[in-house]
Design a protein around this motif. Structure first.
Motif, PDB file in Angstrom:
ATOM      1  N   LEU A   1      44.509 -24.860  -1.687  1.00 32.50           N
ATOM      2  CA  LEU A   1      43.395 -24.011  -1.273  1.00 32.50           C
ATOM      3  C   LEU A   1      42.084 -24.795  -1.242  1.00 32.50           C
ATOM      4  CD1 LEU A   1      44.168 -20.663  -3.114  1.00 32.50           C
ATOM      5  CD2 LEU A   1      43.636 -20.879  -0.689  1.00 32.50           C
ATOM      6  N   HIS A   2      41.893 -25.654  -2.253  1.00 36.78           N
ATOM      7  CA  HIS A   2      40.680 -26.478  -2.321  1.00 36.78           C
ATOM      8  C   HIS A   2      40.623 -27.439  -1.132  1.00 36.78           C
ATOM      9  CE1 HIS A   2      37.337 -28.658  -4.053  1.00 36.78           C
ATOM     10  NE2 HIS A   2      38.016 -29.785  -3.946  1.00 36.78           N
ATOM     11  N   THR A   3      41.775 -28.053  -0.818  1.00 37.13           N
ATOM     12  CA  THR A   3      41.862 -28.989   0.312  1.00 37.13           C
ATOM     13  C   THR A   3      41.606 -28.269   1.630  1.00 37.13           C
ATOM     14  OG1 THR A   3      43.512 -30.271  -0.915  1.00 37.13           O
ATOM     15  CG2 THR A   3      43.342 -30.715   1.439  1.00 37.13           C
ATOM     16  N   LEU A   4      42.155 -27.061   1.750  1.00 38.76           N
ATOM     17  CA  LEU A   4      41.979 -26.260   2.966  1.00 38.76           C
ATOM     18  C   LEU A   4      40.503 -25.914   3.174  1.00 38.76           C
ATOM     19  CD1 LEU A   4      43.435 -24.782   5.302  1.00 38.76           C
ATOM     20  CD2 LEU A   4      43.645 -22.799   3.787  1.00 38.76           C
TER      21      LEU A   4
ATOM     22  N   GLU B   1      44.501 -19.349   4.937  1.00 40.78           N
ATOM     23  CA  GLU B   1      43.769 -19.153   3.695  1.00 40.78           C
ATOM     24  C   GLU B   1      44.148 -17.841   3.019  1.00 40.78           C
ATOM     25  OE1 GLU B   1      39.490 -19.909   1.777  1.00 40.78           O
ATOM     26  OE2 GLU B   1      39.448 -18.978   3.746  1.00 40.78           O
ATOM     27  N   TYR B   2      44.295 -16.794   3.829  1.00 39.25           N
ATOM     28  CA  TYR B   2      44.658 -15.497   3.247  1.00 39.25           C
ATOM     29  C   TYR B   2      45.999 -15.577   2.527  1.00 39.25           C
ATOM     30  CZ  TYR B   2      46.708 -10.950   2.735  1.00 39.25           C
ATOM     31  OH  TYR B   2      47.361  -9.870   2.208  1.00 39.25           O
ATOM     32  N   GLU B   3      47.012 -16.129   3.206  1.00 31.88           N
ATOM     33  CA  GLU B   3      48.352 -16.188   2.615  1.00 31.88           C
ATOM     34  C   GLU B   3      48.383 -17.073   1.367  1.00 31.88           C
ATOM     35  OE1 GLU B   3      50.698 -14.256   3.247  1.00 31.88           O
ATOM     36  OE2 GLU B   3      50.098 -13.427   5.176  1.00 31.88           O
ATOM     37  N   ALA B   4      47.673 -18.212   1.421  1.00 31.09           N
ATOM     38  CA  ALA B   4      47.622 -19.109   0.261  1.00 31.09           C
ATOM     39  C   ALA B   4      46.911 -18.426  -0.907  1.00 31.09           C
ATOM     40  CB  ALA B   4      46.919 -20.410   0.624  1.00 31.09           C
ATOM     41  N   ALA B   5      45.797 -17.735  -0.618  1.00 28.98           N
ATOM     42  CA  ALA B   5      45.040 -17.044  -1.663  1.00 28.98           C
ATOM     43  C   ALA B   5      45.858 -15.893  -2.260  1.00 28.98           C
ATOM     44  CB  ALA B   5      43.723 -16.508  -1.102  1.00 28.98           C
TER      45      ALA B   5
ATOM     46  N   THR C   1      34.925 -18.151   2.226  1.00 32.91           N
ATOM     47  CA  THR C   1      35.511 -18.709   3.454  1.00 32.91           C
ATOM     48  C   THR C   1      36.411 -17.691   4.152  1.00 32.91           C
ATOM     49  OG1 THR C   1      35.544 -20.845   2.323  1.00 32.91           O
ATOM     50  CG2 THR C   1      36.700 -20.727   4.409  1.00 32.91           C
ATOM     51  N   LEU C   2      37.229 -17.012   3.352  1.00 33.02           N
ATOM     52  CA  LEU C   2      38.150 -16.009   3.896  1.00 33.02           C
ATOM     53  C   LEU C   2      37.377 -14.873   4.573  1.00 33.02           C
ATOM     54  CD1 LEU C   2      41.029 -14.739   4.106  1.00 33.02           C
ATOM     55  CD2 LEU C   2      40.572 -13.677   1.893  1.00 33.02           C
ATOM     56  N   LEU C   3      36.336 -14.376   3.903  1.00 30.05           N
ATOM     57  CA  LEU C   3      35.551 -13.262   4.439  1.00 30.05           C
ATOM     58  C   LEU C   3      34.808 -13.664   5.719  1.00 30.05           C
ATOM     59  CD1 LEU C   3      34.199 -11.999   1.001  1.00 30.05           C
ATOM     60  CD2 LEU C   3      35.834 -10.783   2.453  1.00 30.05           C
TER      61      LEU C   3
ATOM     62  N   ARG D   1      42.397  -8.128   4.291  1.00 32.39           N
ATOM     63  CA  ARG D   1      43.472  -8.114   5.289  1.00 32.39           C
ATOM     64  C   ARG D   1      43.520  -6.789   6.050  1.00 32.39           C
ATOM     65  NH1 ARG D   1      49.987  -8.969   4.225  1.00 32.39           N
ATOM     66  NH2 ARG D   1      50.590  -8.977   6.398  1.00 32.39           N
ATOM     67  N   TYR D   2      43.297  -5.696   5.326  1.00 29.17           N
ATOM     68  CA  TYR D   2      43.517  -4.376   5.934  1.00 29.17           C
ATOM     69  C   TYR D   2      42.267  -3.691   6.467  1.00 29.17           C
ATOM     70  CZ  TYR D   2      48.189  -4.832   3.997  1.00 29.17           C
ATOM     71  OH  TYR D   2      49.448  -5.285   3.725  1.00 29.17           O
ATOM     72  N   CYS D   3      41.086  -4.213   6.114  1.00 31.18           N
ATOM     73  CA  CYS D   3      39.879  -3.560   6.628  1.00 31.18           C
ATOM     74  C   CYS D   3      39.622  -3.996   8.079  1.00 31.18           C
ATOM     75  CB  CYS D   3      38.681  -3.892   5.747  1.00 31.18           C
ATOM     76  SG  CYS D   3      38.009  -5.544   5.972  1.00 31.18           S
ATOM     77  N   LYS D   4      38.730  -3.267   8.757  1.00 34.50           N
ATOM     78  CA  LYS D   4      38.361  -3.636  10.123  1.00 34.50           C
ATOM     79  C   LYS D   4      37.259  -4.687  10.104  1.00 34.50           C
ATOM     80  CE  LYS D   4      39.610   0.949  11.838  1.00 34.50           C
ATOM     81  NZ  LYS D   4      39.063   2.262  12.225  1.00 34.50           N
TER      82      LYS D   4
END
Length: 240
Positions: free
Chosen positions: A40-43, A65-69, A111-113, A150-153
């Motif tokens: 995750l840090h490398t990504l 990133e989502y799947e790794a997190a 980063t994900l957001l 993941r599930y919000c708009k």
């Protein structure tokens, strides 16, 4: 002949050391968690040095990133649940500002957001303080933010208020809401589904963490509902 055969049999039986599968699993999980943390840090560094060139690449990075997190979060939860079961989990309840734990978990998923263009709002009195285990409650809140991303708009709202002598930390989204199976009955008693991959691990971890927080007022608990402040689902954590 018989004596040799008997001796061989005894030797074979004594060599069969029982495997403590829970311990082996916990050790492996700890190893995987560390490796995934490094990944995750490398990504994050890779995305900073080489930002996505277009929307398709941004979605690709976002999924990675989502799947790794998500997996990293589940490994942390598994390890914590194992330690709870073994009575070896250290509980460090201290005074904390509610705003700090919220901002810390949002920054952790910055980063994900951003990659998902999610607008996250905070509604919390900066002077609101409470007693809780920052690491464990932070883990529950982090899991909630990652899942809701993941599930919000496009919107999330994280709030903290005092309700009837309890600290209430709520995460609301503008998505489709929670399925009926998560709204019915005590949490998280809904059946595990190996086909869908839904083990309800996050709910189990959250419930166990909240139960560890006890005072004369009672113990921690949570509620799940739809039609929240953003129109979607809202999950509330209550700490005594």
């Amino acid at each position: 002949m018989n004596s040799i055969s008997d001796h061989h049999s005894d030797s074979h039986n004594s060599a069969q050391v029982p495997i403590d599968f829970a311990f082996v699993l916990a050790s492996s999980v700890h190893d995987m968690k560390n490796s995934l943390g490094m990944l995750l840090h490398t990504l994050a560094e890779m995305m900073e040095s080489s930002p996505p060139k277009d929307a398709e690449q941004a979605r690709f990075f976002s999924t990675l990133e989502y799947e790794a997190a998500r997996i990293n979060g589940e490994l942390v939860q598994l390890l914590s649940l194992y330690k709870m079961d073994e009575k070896t989990l250290a509980i460090l309840i201290d005074e904390h500002h509610a705003i700090d734990i919220i901002e810390e978990q949002i920054a952790r998923n910055d980063t994900l957001l951003k990659s998902r263009n999610i607008d996250i709002q905070i509604d919390c009195d900066p002077d609101l303080v409470w007693y809780f285990d920052n690491e464990l409650v932070g883990g529950v809140l982090n899991n909630l933010i990652v899942n809701c991303a993941r599930y919000c708009k496009k919107q999330l709202l994280v709030s903290a208020t005092e309700e009837n002598g309890f600290l209430c930390i709520a995460v609301a989204d503008d998505g489709q809401g929670y399925p009926d199976s998560m709204l019915l009955g005590p949490l998280p008693q809904a059946a595990v589904s190996f086909n869908s991959g839904n083990t309800k691990l996050g709910l189990l971890f959250a419930r166990k963490v909240l139960e560890l927080h006890k005072t004369k007022k009672g113990q921690g608990y949570m509620t799940i509902a739809n039609n929240g402040p953003l129109g979607g689902g809202v999950l509330k954590l209550y700490l005594p």
